[in-house]
Motif scaffolding. Structure first.
Motif, PDB file in Angstrom:
ATOM      1  N   GLU A  32       0.839  -1.207   0.000  1.00  0.00           N
ATOM      2  CA  GLU A  32       0.000   0.000   0.000  1.00  0.00           C
ATOM      3  C   GLU A  32       0.872   1.254   0.000  1.00  0.00           C
ATOM      4  OE1 GLU A  32      -3.291   2.491   0.025  1.00  0.00           O
ATOM      5  OE2 GLU A  32      -3.152   0.334  -0.401  1.00  0.00           O
ATOM      6  N   HIS A  33       1.990   1.181   0.681  1.00  0.00           N
ATOM      7  CA  HIS A  33       2.917   2.309   0.772  1.00  0.00           C
ATOM      8  C   HIS A  33       3.739   2.490  -0.507  1.00  0.00           C
ATOM      9  CE1 HIS A  33       6.164   4.853   2.373  1.00  0.00           C
ATOM     10  NE2 HIS A  33       7.015   3.948   1.918  1.00  0.00           N
ATOM     11  N   ARG A  72       3.365   0.693  -3.607  1.00  0.00           N
ATOM     12  CA  ARG A  72       2.622   0.531  -4.862  1.00  0.00           C
ATOM     13  C   ARG A  72       3.414  -0.193  -5.951  1.00  0.00           C
ATOM     14  NH1 ARG A  72      -2.940   2.097  -4.542  1.00  0.00           N
ATOM     15  NH2 ARG A  72      -3.064   3.485  -2.767  1.00  0.00           N
TER      16      ARG A  72
END
Length: 275
Positions: A160-161, A163
């Motif tokens: 999520e951080h 990508r």
């Protein structure tokens, strides 16, 4: 209900180079004909597994993941968003995709977009490249630790951080994943995704922003490549055609450009999306 994958313009290359430059989602393929499951009816040589690696994987080593309707195959929705199309999709093919995936589903597609109905949404169409092992200096890494189901929450948070491309709750089941921890926290990872016969894709290469510039991504690529080689497969990977820095890095590690691809993201009609 499985989460929808994030199909963005990010790529494994970003973390392998420890840079913040944008590129395309690793792994979806181009609009060239897919013939991974076709016989040589015209007397021609059989297709190369990497010409359509998603389909080759689902018809081969990843067959136990395959969900099928007619001429279309896919991974389970919580494993991977990729769908494999036949050589020359027609309107029946797209009806099969819609029935298999469901209204509003976001997916990555391989093969041709021939006969794509007008009400389908093309979310992404970006040029990329496929690179293959051509003397990669593969080697285990003493700091790398094996990641598994218990590590998935941290892996999802890192994805999520950073990508790097689609990574879902069960993606870890596709192959071996390695990570590097600092102070107990997972700060970098890489692993295996597609497995066409004789080949394994290196994917989900990502590094936390606070630890970029240390070459962690490159080290993990080489460590994952070592594991792939150990079982007799050949490593390959995908990245953005526009990320010259990443391409140069991968070439310096021993990868060679094999072919150009186009990364595709599609949305099935319905599900409250679109006009």
């Amino acid at each position: 209900m499985p989460q929808q994958p994030v199909l963005t313009a990010d790529s494994a290359a970003d973390s392998a180079t420890d840079s913040a430059t944008g590129s395309a989602t690793d792994g979806a393929e181009d609009g060239t004909p897919d013939s991974a499951d076709t016989s040589a009816e015209d007397g021609s040589a059989p297709p190369h597994p990497l010409d359509n690696p998603v389909r080759a994987a689902l018809l081969g080593p990843h067959a136990h993941f395959a969900e099928r309707r007619g001429d279309v195959l896919r991974y389970p929705a919580d494993v991977s968003p990729f769908v494999a199309l036949p050589d020359r999709p027609d309107r029946e093919t797209w009806r099969n995709v819609a029935a298999l995936c469901g209204p509003g589903t976001v997916l990555g597609a391989t093969g041709s977009l021939s006969a794509l109905p007008a009400d389908w949404e093309v979310l992404m169409q970006a040029p990329g490249v496929q690179l293959v092992d051509d003397g990669v200096q593969a080697a285990p890494d003493e700091e790398a630790v094996r990641l598994g189901p218990a590590d998935v929450p941290e892996m999802l948070a890192l994805v999520e951080h950073a990508r790097p491309g689609p990574f879902l709750p069960r993606t870890v089941e596709l192959g071996g994943y390695l990570g590097i921890r600092r102070g107990g926290a997972l700060v970098a990872m890489a692993g295996e995704r597609l497995r066409p016969p004789g080949w394994t894709e290196i994917s989900a290469v990502c590094t936390a922003e606070s630890h970029r510039g240390q070459g962690l991504g490159s080290r993990l690529v080489l460590a994952v490549a070592a594991g792939i080689r150990e079982r007799g497969d050949t490593p390959f990977l995908h990245t953005s055609a526009g990320n010259a820095t990443a391409i140069r890095l991968y070439e310096s590690l021993g990868f060679r450009l094999r072919r150009k691809v186009t990364f595709l993201g599609l949305r099935v009609p319905g599900g409250g999306h679109g006009a």
